[in-house]
Design a protein around this motif. Sequence first.
Motif, PDB file in Angstrom:
ATOM      1  N   LYS A 199       0.828  -1.208   0.000  1.00 22.86           N
ATOM      2  CA  LYS A 199       0.000   0.000   0.000  1.00 22.86           C
ATOM      3  C   LYS A 199       0.861   1.257   0.000  1.00 22.86           C
ATOM      4  O   LYS A 199       0.569   2.222  -0.701  1.00 22.86           O
ATOM      5  CB  LYS A 199      -0.944  -0.006   1.200  1.00 22.86           C
ATOM      6  N   GLU A 200       1.963   1.250   0.758  1.00 24.80           N
ATOM      7  CA  GLU A 200       2.880   2.394   0.773  1.00 24.80           C
ATOM      8  C   GLU A 200       3.464   2.640  -0.611  1.00 24.80           C
ATOM      9  O   GLU A 200       3.539   3.785  -1.061  1.00 24.80           O
ATOM     10  CB  GLU A 200       4.014   2.158   1.776  1.00 24.80           C
ATOM     11  N   LYS A 201       3.883   1.563  -1.283  1.00 22.43           N
ATOM     12  CA  LYS A 201       4.466   1.693  -2.629  1.00 22.43           C
ATOM     13  C   LYS A 201       3.438   2.239  -3.612  1.00 22.43           C
ATOM     14  O   LYS A 201       3.756   3.083  -4.446  1.00 22.43           O
ATOM     15  CB  LYS A 201       4.983   0.335  -3.124  1.00 22.43           C
ATOM     16  N   LEU A 202       2.192   1.759  -3.523  1.00 20.28           N
ATOM     17  CA  LEU A 202       1.141   2.243  -4.411  1.00 20.28           C
ATOM     18  C   LEU A 202       0.863   3.725  -4.177  1.00 20.28           C
ATOM     19  O   LEU A 202       0.664   4.482  -5.129  1.00 20.28           O
ATOM     20  CB  LEU A 202      -0.135   1.419  -4.234  1.00 20.28           C
ATOM     21  N   GLU A 226       3.069   5.896  -3.102  1.00 19.85           N
ATOM     22  CA  GLU A 226       4.221   6.590  -3.693  1.00 19.85           C
ATOM     23  C   GLU A 226       4.067   6.741  -5.198  1.00 19.85           C
ATOM     24  O   GLU A 226       4.453   7.757  -5.762  1.00 19.85           O
ATOM     25  CB  GLU A 226       5.514   5.828  -3.394  1.00 19.85           C
ATOM     26  N   LEU A 227       3.504   5.706  -5.846  1.00 20.92           N
ATOM     27  CA  LEU A 227       3.327   5.732  -7.300  1.00 20.92           C
ATOM     28  C   LEU A 227       2.072   6.492  -7.721  1.00 20.92           C
ATOM     29  O   LEU A 227       1.838   6.692  -8.905  1.00 20.92           O
ATOM     30  CB  LEU A 227       3.268   4.300  -7.845  1.00 20.92           C
ATOM     31  N   GLY A 228       1.250   6.886  -6.757  1.00 15.83           N
ATOM     32  CA  GLY A 228       0.029   7.613  -7.064  1.00 15.83           C
ATOM     33  C   GLY A 228      -1.070   6.735  -7.632  1.00 15.83           C
ATOM     34  O   GLY A 228      -1.919   7.204  -8.389  1.00 15.83           O
ATOM     35  N   ALA A 237      -1.785  -6.845  -8.433  1.00 19.46           N
ATOM     36  CA  ALA A 237      -2.289  -6.676  -9.797  1.00 19.46           C
ATOM     37  C   ALA A 237      -2.296  -5.205 -10.222  1.00 19.46           C
ATOM     38  O   ALA A 237      -2.282  -4.909 -11.422  1.00 19.46           O
ATOM     39  CB  ALA A 237      -3.689  -7.256  -9.905  1.00 19.46           C
ATOM     40  N   LEU A 238      -2.288  -4.293  -9.279  1.00 19.43           N
ATOM     41  CA  LEU A 238      -2.318  -2.864  -9.592  1.00 19.43           C
ATOM     42  C   LEU A 238      -0.967  -2.314 -10.030  1.00 19.43           C
ATOM     43  O   LEU A 238      -0.908  -1.278 -10.678  1.00 19.43           O
ATOM     44  CB  LEU A 238      -2.816  -2.066  -8.379  1.00 19.43           C
TER      45      LEU A 238
END
Length: 93
Positions: free
Chosen positions: A54-57, A59-61, A75-76
Amino acid sequence: MKFKNKSNNEIIEAKGYVQEFAYSHNSNYEKIEEQGDGGDIKNPLENLTVAQLKEKLIELGIAFEKNAKKPELLALFPDEKIEEQGDDGSGEV
């Protein structure tokens, strides 16, 4: 094929079918997944926790549901192939 001793974490490489069979049927040993070309793990994201994903997602917006499970979060993430493509999507840079 490599196996890890569960009690002392010793890694053993099976030499031949007979040893491979013996270690794979011994409950004291577990098979170690082989690494891909270049020593990379196939998908390092799979080793992360749900919170880390969730943190990485964030960061990637990339938006995601708060109650999303790990497979849904994985999958996202964009495929590496997509990231390597040029602006026009042709794959040429």
